[in-house]
Structures are given as C-alpha cells and as structure tokens.
Design a protein around this motif. Structure first.
Motif, PDB file in Angstrom:
ATOM      1  N   PRO A 109      13.724  75.847  42.104  1.00 23.22           N
ATOM      2  CA  PRO A 109      14.373  75.165  43.086  1.00 23.22           C
ATOM      3  C   PRO A 109      13.578  75.281  44.507  1.00 23.22           C
ATOM      4  CG  PRO A 109      15.518  77.204  42.616  1.00 23.22           C
ATOM      5  CD  PRO A 109      14.399  77.052  41.753  1.00 23.22           C
TER       6      PRO A 109
ATOM      7  N   LEU B 210      16.719  66.259  41.654  1.00 21.25           N
ATOM      8  CA  LEU B 210      17.897  66.839  40.948  1.00 21.25           C
ATOM      9  C   LEU B 210      18.420  65.867  39.835  1.00 21.25           C
ATOM     10  CD1 LEU B 210      19.679  68.112  44.286  1.00 21.25           C
ATOM     11  CD2 LEU B 210      18.436  69.539  42.614  1.00 21.25           C
TER      12      LEU B 210
ATOM     13  N   TYR C 196       7.719  70.728  41.773  1.00 19.46           N
ATOM     14  CA  TYR C 196       9.146  70.148  42.095  1.00 19.46           C
ATOM     15  C   TYR C 196       9.288  68.858  41.487  1.00 19.46           C
ATOM     16  CZ  TYR C 196       8.981  73.854  45.459  1.00 19.46           C
ATOM     17  OH  TYR C 196       9.106  75.199  46.115  1.00 19.46           O
TER      18      TYR C 196
ATOM     19  N   GLY D 197      14.836  70.196  42.275  1.00 20.82           N
ATOM     20  CA  GLY D 197      14.771  71.130  41.271  1.00 20.82           C
ATOM     21  C   GLY D 197      13.344  71.244  40.669  1.00 20.82           C
TER      22      GLY D 197
ATOM     23  N   PRO E 227      20.392  73.701  46.547  1.00 23.13           N
ATOM     24  CA  PRO E 227      19.274  73.006  46.081  1.00 23.13           C
ATOM     25  C   PRO E 227      19.086  71.382  46.479  1.00 23.13           C
ATOM     26  CG  PRO E 227      20.997  73.278  44.272  1.00 23.13           C
ATOM     27  CD  PRO E 227      21.488  74.054  45.533  1.00 23.13           C
TER      28      PRO E 227
ATOM     29  N   GLU F 272      15.061  71.164  35.280  1.00 20.15           N
ATOM     30  CA  GLU F 272      15.927  72.297  35.603  1.00 20.15           C
ATOM     31  C   GLU F 272      16.039  72.685  36.982  1.00 20.15           C
ATOM     32  OE1 GLU F 272      18.833  75.003  35.879  1.00 20.15           O
ATOM     33  OE2 GLU F 272      18.796  73.818  33.779  1.00 20.15           O
ATOM     34  N   TRP F 273      17.028  72.651  38.036  1.00 15.65           N
ATOM     35  CA  TRP F 273      16.731  72.972  39.172  1.00 15.65           C
ATOM     36  C   TRP F 273      16.732  74.625  39.141  1.00 15.65           C
ATOM     37  CZ3 TRP F 273      19.775  76.218  42.182  1.00 15.65           C
ATOM     38  CH2 TRP F 273      21.035  76.619  41.540  1.00 15.65           C
TER      39      TRP F 273
END
Length: 153
Positions: A93, A53, A50, A83, A80, A88-89
C-alpha cells in the motif's frame, strides 16, 4: 500554498472485473506520480508496483469517510490511498495522513509500510480545496452507484 485538483478515476479491472479507484492529482494518476518519485529517488523495487483501491476486495466503509481519513478498517492513523498492482491493498500500500478542515483536505506523511527506511518527505504534500474535494467524492459515489467506467469529477 496553491490547491491541487483531485479527481477519482474509476474503471473495471479487465472485462467484467471489479471496480478500481485511482486518485488523479492535477490530472495525473497517483500511481504514475508515486512511480516517478520512487524511481527518481532510486528506490527498489519501484515502478508499476501500485494499483488502485478495489472496494470489492476490502470493506473500506463509505468511501467518503475513507478518503477523509476516517476509515475504520485501515491500519493505524494513516489511510491507504493506493494498493498493490495485484489488487490487494495490504500487499503493497501507499499510505498517507489525510487531514480535513472546513477549507482544505491535505494528504501528507506518505509511507510504504513494508519499507520503513524509505523517505517520502519530498512527496507531496497535496492540498485540496475542501469544496472541490467534496465534489470529487460525490462524483465517485455516484459513479460507483452507476457502475460505469468514468473519471469521477
């Protein structure tokens, strides 16, 4: 239930890169909290999956609306909150249900939509005092406006 503390960490990805937002709960980055949970639960892949954002990569709308669960561009009823580490979320996510009342904001019902069999029932819920949450969102908005690397308080 006691309230958790939330802040929004804001930093640039690389030198001159886009702004990345990572929620911090009780002082710990949400990325570390979810990595620890997934690793302890034996989920694979897990760890360093992860990232924060990146508003520049996706039009979330006003971040105050987004982090109150009112984002018009999210998929379905969840929002979300992280991301993918790639930026890129939609790739990987962490989604949460965000419920706001006059007194509290609650994050619960977490999910990784690309791994529907994963059970996140034991992750969270996180409940924040509404005034502290609103202050953190205001600090986030101001930090983004000033375009500096800060932990938004």
């Amino acid at each position: 239930m006691t309230s958790n503390d939330i802040r929004f960490g804001c930093r640039h990805r690389g030198e001159g890169g886009p702004l990345v937002i990572v929620p911090r709960i009780d002082g710990a980055p949400l990325t570390e909290l979810i990595d620890g949970f997934e690793n302890a639960a034996g989920m694979r892949p897990a760890g360093d999956a992860y990232g924060g954002l990146i508003p520049e990569f996706f039009r979330f709308g006003p971040l105050q609306d987004h982090f109150l669960g009112r984002s018009t561009n999210a998929r379905g009823p969840k929002t979300p909150v992280l991301g993918c580490e790639c930026g890129e979320w939609g790739c990987w996510p962490l989604m949460a249900r965000i419920t706001a009342t006059a007194d509290f904001v609650t994050w619960d019902a977490f999910e990784q939509p690309h791994r529907e069999t994963r059970d996140y029932a034991a992750f969270g819920p996180f409940q924040f005092d509404r005034h502290q949450y609103d202050d953190a969102l205001q600090a986030l908005s101001e930090a983004i406006g000033s375009d500096v690397d800060v932990t938004c308080a």
